[in-house]
Design a protein around this motif. Structure first.
Motif, PDB file in Angstrom:
ATOM      1  N   UNK A  67       0.835  -1.208   0.000  1.00  0.00           N
ATOM      2  CA  UNK A  67       0.000   0.000   0.000  1.00  0.00           C
ATOM      3  C   UNK A  67       0.869   1.257   0.000  1.00  0.00           C
ATOM      4  N   UNK A  68       1.917   1.251   0.827  1.00  0.00           N
ATOM      5  CA  UNK A  68       2.846   2.391   0.839  1.00  0.00           C
ATOM      6  C   UNK A  68       3.507   2.564  -0.523  1.00  0.00           C
ATOM      7  N   UNK A  69       3.878   1.432  -1.131  1.00  0.00           N
ATOM      8  CA  UNK A  69       4.536   1.488  -2.425  1.00  0.00           C
ATOM      9  C   UNK A  69       3.646   2.065  -3.506  1.00  0.00           C
ATOM     10  N   UNK A  70       2.346   1.763  -3.429  1.00  0.00           N
ATOM     11  CA  UNK A  70       1.402   2.321  -4.396  1.00  0.00           C
ATOM     12  C   UNK A  70       1.414   3.848  -4.337  1.00  0.00           C
ATOM     13  N   UNK A  71       1.316   4.397  -3.122  1.00  0.00           N
ATOM     14  CA  UNK A  71       1.327   5.851  -2.961  1.00  0.00           C
ATOM     15  C   UNK A  71       2.666   6.440  -3.397  1.00  0.00           C
ATOM     16  N   UNK A  72       3.755   5.761  -3.043  1.00  0.00           N
ATOM     17  CA  UNK A  72       5.074   6.293  -3.380  1.00  0.00           C
ATOM     18  C   UNK A  72       5.301   6.309  -4.895  1.00  0.00           C
ATOM     19  N   UNK A  73       4.828   5.275  -5.591  1.00  0.00           N
ATOM     20  CA  UNK A  73       4.965   5.247  -7.044  1.00  0.00           C
ATOM     21  C   UNK A  73       4.178   6.390  -7.687  1.00  0.00           C
ATOM     22  N   UNK A  74       2.992   6.689  -7.137  1.00  0.00           N
ATOM     23  CA  UNK A  74       2.200   7.797  -7.673  1.00  0.00           C
ATOM     24  C   UNK A  74       2.887   9.131  -7.426  1.00  0.00           C
ATOM     25  N   UNK A  75       3.483   9.290  -6.245  1.00  0.00           N
ATOM     26  CA  UNK A  75       4.236  10.514  -5.955  1.00  0.00           C
ATOM     27  C   UNK A  75       5.364  10.686  -6.972  1.00  0.00           C
ATOM     28  N   UNK A  76       6.104   9.596  -7.201  1.00  0.00           N
ATOM     29  CA  UNK A  76       7.220   9.661  -8.143  1.00  0.00           C
ATOM     30  C   UNK A  76       6.741  10.013  -9.549  1.00  0.00           C
ATOM     31  N   UNK A  77       5.607   9.423  -9.954  1.00  0.00           N
ATOM     32  CA  UNK A  77       5.098   9.687 -11.302  1.00  0.00           C
ATOM     33  C   UNK A  77       4.610  11.119 -11.433  1.00  0.00           C
ATOM     34  N   UNK A 109       5.335  13.729  -9.671  1.00  0.00           N
ATOM     35  CA  UNK A 109       6.369  14.748  -9.466  1.00  0.00           C
ATOM     36  C   UNK A 109       7.111  15.076 -10.756  1.00  0.00           C
ATOM     37  N   UNK A 110       6.969  14.229 -11.766  1.00  0.00           N
ATOM     38  CA  UNK A 110       7.629  14.484 -13.047  1.00  0.00           C
ATOM     39  C   UNK A 110       6.760  15.310 -13.996  1.00  0.00           C
ATOM     40  N   UNK A 111       5.536  15.633 -13.577  1.00  0.00           N
ATOM     41  CA  UNK A 111       4.625  16.387 -14.443  1.00  0.00           C
ATOM     42  C   UNK A 111       4.959  17.880 -14.362  1.00  0.00           C
ATOM     43  N   UNK A 112       5.319  18.512 -15.462  1.00  0.00           N
ATOM     44  CA  UNK A 112       5.639  19.951 -15.426  1.00  0.00           C
ATOM     45  C   UNK A 112       4.431  20.764 -14.949  1.00  0.00           C
ATOM     46  N   UNK A 113       4.696  21.715 -14.080  1.00  0.00           N
ATOM     47  CA  UNK A 113       3.641  22.595 -13.593  1.00  0.00           C
ATOM     48  C   UNK A 113       2.866  22.058 -12.409  1.00  0.00           C
ATOM     49  N   UNK A 114       3.166  20.847 -11.981  1.00  0.00           N
ATOM     50  CA  UNK A 114       2.464  20.260 -10.839  1.00  0.00           C
ATOM     51  C   UNK A 114       3.436  20.096  -9.673  1.00  0.00           C
ATOM     52  N   UNK A 115       3.125  20.743  -8.546  1.00  0.00           N
ATOM     53  CA  UNK A 115       3.958  20.585  -7.343  1.00  0.00           C
ATOM     54  C   UNK A 115       3.368  19.479  -6.484  1.00  0.00           C
ATOM     55  N   UNK A 116       4.197  18.499  -6.171  1.00  0.00           N
ATOM     56  CA  UNK A 116       3.739  17.316  -5.446  1.00  0.00           C
ATOM     57  C   UNK A 116       4.472  17.233  -4.109  1.00  0.00           C
ATOM     58  N   UNK A 117       3.723  17.165  -3.020  1.00  0.00           N
ATOM     59  CA  UNK A 117       4.343  17.024  -1.701  1.00  0.00           C
ATOM     60  C   UNK A 117       5.125  15.721  -1.637  1.00  0.00           C
ATOM     61  N   UNK A 118       6.322  15.775  -1.087  1.00  0.00           N
ATOM     62  CA  UNK A 118       7.184  14.600  -1.043  1.00  0.00           C
ATOM     63  C   UNK A 118       6.648  13.557  -0.070  1.00  0.00           C
ATOM     64  N   UNK A 119       7.180  12.364  -0.207  1.00  0.00           N
ATOM     65  CA  UNK A 119       6.714  11.229   0.578  1.00  0.00           C
ATOM     66  C   UNK A 119       6.774  11.481   2.074  1.00  0.00           C
ATOM     67  N   UNK A 120       7.883  12.022   2.556  1.00  0.00           N
ATOM     68  CA  UNK A 120       8.057  12.211   3.990  1.00  0.00           C
ATOM     69  C   UNK A 120       6.919  13.009   4.588  1.00  0.00           C
ATOM     70  N   UNK A 121       6.551  14.106   3.938  1.00  0.00           N
ATOM     71  CA  UNK A 121       5.485  14.962   4.453  1.00  0.00           C
ATOM     72  C   UNK A 121       4.123  14.302   4.323  1.00  0.00           C
TER      73      UNK A 121
END
Length: 677
Positions: free
Chosen positions: A241-251, A253-265
């Motif tokens: 479950x954690x990995x699912x969220x982390x993979x989405x964060x990683x994906x 975060x590569x989108x230009x113009x979209x700011x994504x809160x990092x995993x830690x936060x």
């Protein structure tokens, strides 16, 4: 009306969304938009016939309120019956099925909008419903069970996201003897609108959602992905479950113009029933993705929803019931649907989530390894290494697993857990293997870049970290590591910008917050250091490094009593704390610092190779120059972090030949030449 002027009322709330909407749009966008517009017209009529009011249509969601629970449930049942009949005429795979949730509760009224837990619970019940089905709460059941020709299946107490108490849910089903739907009143005939009209209706809904005055707070170009709930039968799939969220964060975060809160936060809210608006405020984001994972055997059910922070409204949601080997496709669909709902245009049609391995067992081992790596403890890092090695036995070409292995070795060294000879070469070898497999991996470039910082190879480190940020500008720790490098090279203005960018991406990271406080301490801005380090202690009260740094900053400001009390909060054995209080009364703060250093050396049986920064700084503070240089030489011999040289306490040695010799040994002389202290 409340004394504060807020209007509240009791209402029956109906929340619904389309199952598989992103898939339908991907397969035939024009036809899906046309049919959704037609269904909306039908739904609006049905809601009105049952004395209800449609509050909002957004994307594939709609929200309605009714004066009674009976009205709401009757409307839900009729909506499902009518849509079932309409879907019967649709080709296989193109049916547009809705899930509906109904709850009776108090809502907050602001103009035409309604908010509050009543709305949130209805949305959660919607997520529990099957395609084409309806779930209701026990509050609704008590009102309707003797009034309607309907049966209910008891689903028991359900734990749902961000609702502190379990919700007792029931599945609605029509009785076998219930009369078939008769002729419909003309007011509720299905109105088949033209494609143009449907597009206009959808555009109007999206415009309402995205218009500048639609809500307060950050724009919907900032987002957080919360840890997904593990709903598996044994609740033993936390790493997955954690990995699912982390993979989405990683994906994302590569989108230009979209700011994504990092995993830690984002993961700071794991297991906490916080209100969406509270989470959004703390992370400074305008939208939140949350979801759940149910994994059993070779099947996985993943539910995800995108929520607007300003009012808690569900912009988009979907449920994916697939075979486990479709997990990467599901991740990509969720990422793509999120970007589409936020109306962000992608530069290409390339998938946001790439399939990193063809071996699902390797993928699960990798997720477990990252789960342990994120714990940042020595035990966790060693477990991570074991799992990454097992991953690579299953799939030797898994680039991210090589990067994870490199990060684990590097962190063991940089945290001072393992300064043995050869550990950095192991890390470097793993990072280079990752890049040989996938040169476009920002994570692998960052891993190698940080390794090169630890090896004092400044130009190469600079190039690798810059490349990492080009490939993945949303990687907070790449910004943090790059800031560390710039600090070492005495490029302080640039370093501070990078630290601030890292914190913007990861606002609840105690490590990044501490690093900024440490930076201010190094350059002698003690007031700013105190502010940051006090914030760090709020995030992690048990971090002894932060207490040590804060104590030093307070002392430099003349606040020695406060500095002493902070110092006592460190990992000093309890039996010594009473002695230190006595020392303070006799010898003051300086005497306490001397005694604390002696205690630490006695307890660890080491001096500089056990957290050498501590020994060097303390000896410099106490004015024991010869011992300090012995300690510094010992630290350099194990390739200790060069950041130590920037500490304000060492600047008095800048002209000492021994210090200049160390700069030459660490290849730093040309970067420091001519720089002001």
């Amino acid at each position: 009306m409340d004394p504060d002027g807020v209007e509240r009322k009791l209402a029956a709330i109906l929340s619904a969304d389309v199952v598989g909407y992103s898939r339908l749009m991907a397969e035939d966008e024009d036809e899906t938009v046309r049919r959704l517009g037609a269904y909306r017209t039908e739904i609006t009529n049905l809601v009105g016939e049952h004395r209800g009011r449609v509050v909002d249509f957004t994307g594939d969601n709609f929200l309605a309120e009714f004066p009674t629970a009976t009205d709401a449930v009757e409307a839900a049942a009729e909506i499902q019956r009518v849509l079932k009949a309409r879907n019967a005429a649709v080709p296989a795979g193109r049916a547009m099925e809705f899930r509906i949730g109904v709850h009776l509760g108090e809502v907050r009224v602001e103009g035409e909008r309604i908010y509050g837990d009543g709305v949130n619970i209805a949305a959660r019940l919607e997520g529990l419903a099957e395609p084409g089905g309806t779930c209701i709460s026990d509050d609704v059941l008590h009102q309707v069970q003797r009034k309607l020709e309907l049966d209910f299946d008891d689903l028991g107490d359900q734990t749902v996201k961000n609702i502190p108490d379990p919700v007792h849910a029931y599945r609605l089903r029509e009785r076998a003897t219930a009369p078939a739907a008769g002729p419909r009143r003309s007011s509720s005939r299905l109105v088949i609108t033209t494609g143009v009209a449907a597009v206009i209706a959808l555009a109007a809904a999206v415009y309402w959602l995205m218009r500048p005055d639609a809500s307060t707070g950050p724009p919907l170009t900032s987002i957080a992905v919360l840890p997904f709930d593990d709903m598996s039968p044994g609740q033993d799939q936390e790493y997955f479950a954690d990995g699912m969220a982390e993979e989405l964060i990683n994906a994302l975060s590569k989108v230009p113009g979209l700011r994504v809160a990092a995993r830690t936060s984002a993961f700071a809210f794991k297991g906490k029933a916080e209100d969406i608006r509270t989470i959004g405020d703390q992370l400074n984001v305008g939208a939140i993705v949350e979801g759940s994972v149910r994994k059993a055997g070779d099947r996985v059910r993943i539910t995800a929803q995108l929520i607007r922070v300003a009012d808690g409204f569900h912009i988009w949601s979907d449920t994916y019931d697939r075979k486990l080997d479709d997990v990467f496709a599901i991740q990509n669909e969720i990422a793509q649907a999120t970007v589409a709902a936020l109306e962000i245009r992608l530069a290409s049609n390339s998938p946001l989530v790439r399939r990193p391995t063809g071996d699902l067992h390797a993928y699960e081992l990798y997720l477990t390894g990252r789960h342990f790596w994120n714990q940042r403890t020595e035990e966790g890092l060693r477990k991570a290494i074991t799992h990454f090695e097992q991953t690579l036995q299953a799939d030797p070409n898994y680039a991210l697993a090589w990067a994870g292995l490199a990060d684990s070795y590097a962190m063991l060294h940089s945290y001072g857990y393992d300064l043995s000879e050869g550990i950095l070469s192991k890390a470097a070898s793993a990072a280079r293997r990752a890049l040989a497999i996938d040169e476009a991996s920002g994570e692998a470039h960052a891993s190698l870049g940080w390794l090169l910082v630890l090896e004092w190879r400044w130009e190469e480190a600079h190039a690798q970290l810059r490349r990492a940020l080009q490939l993945n500008p949303g990687y907070a720790f790449a910004h943090d590591w790059y800031a560390d490098l710039l600090t070492i090279l005495r490029r302080d203005e640039e370093a501070l910008r990078e630290y601030r960018r890292a914190l913007e991406l990861d606002p609840l990271s105690f490590v990044i917050t501490r690093d900024i406080g440490w930076f201010y301490l190094r350059i002698g801005n003690f007031e700013a250091a105190i502010q940051r380090l006090e914030k760090t202690l709020e995030l992690n009260p048990d971090d002894y490094r932060t207490r040590h740094l804060l104590s030093r900053a307070l002392a430099e400001q003349g606040r020695e009593r406060e500095a002493f009390e902070v110092l006592l909060g460190q990992d000093i054995p309890p039996r010594f704390k009473a002695d230190l209080r006595k020392v303070y009364e006799v010898s003051g703060y300086r005497g306490v610092r001397r005694k604390a250093l002696e205690v630490r050396i006695a307890e660890t049986k080491k001096n500089c190779t056990d957290d050498g920064i501590y020994g060097v700084e303390e000896l410099a503070y106490l004015g024991e120059d010869d011992r300090m240089f012995e300690c510094l030489d010992e630290w350099v011999s194990v390739r200790g972090q060069a950041l130590l040289l920037r500490d304000f306490s060492l600047q008095k040695y800048r002209s000492d030949p021994r210090f200049i010799a160390i700069l030459k040994q660490m290849r730093l002389e040309k970067y420091w030449r001519g720089k002001a202290s």
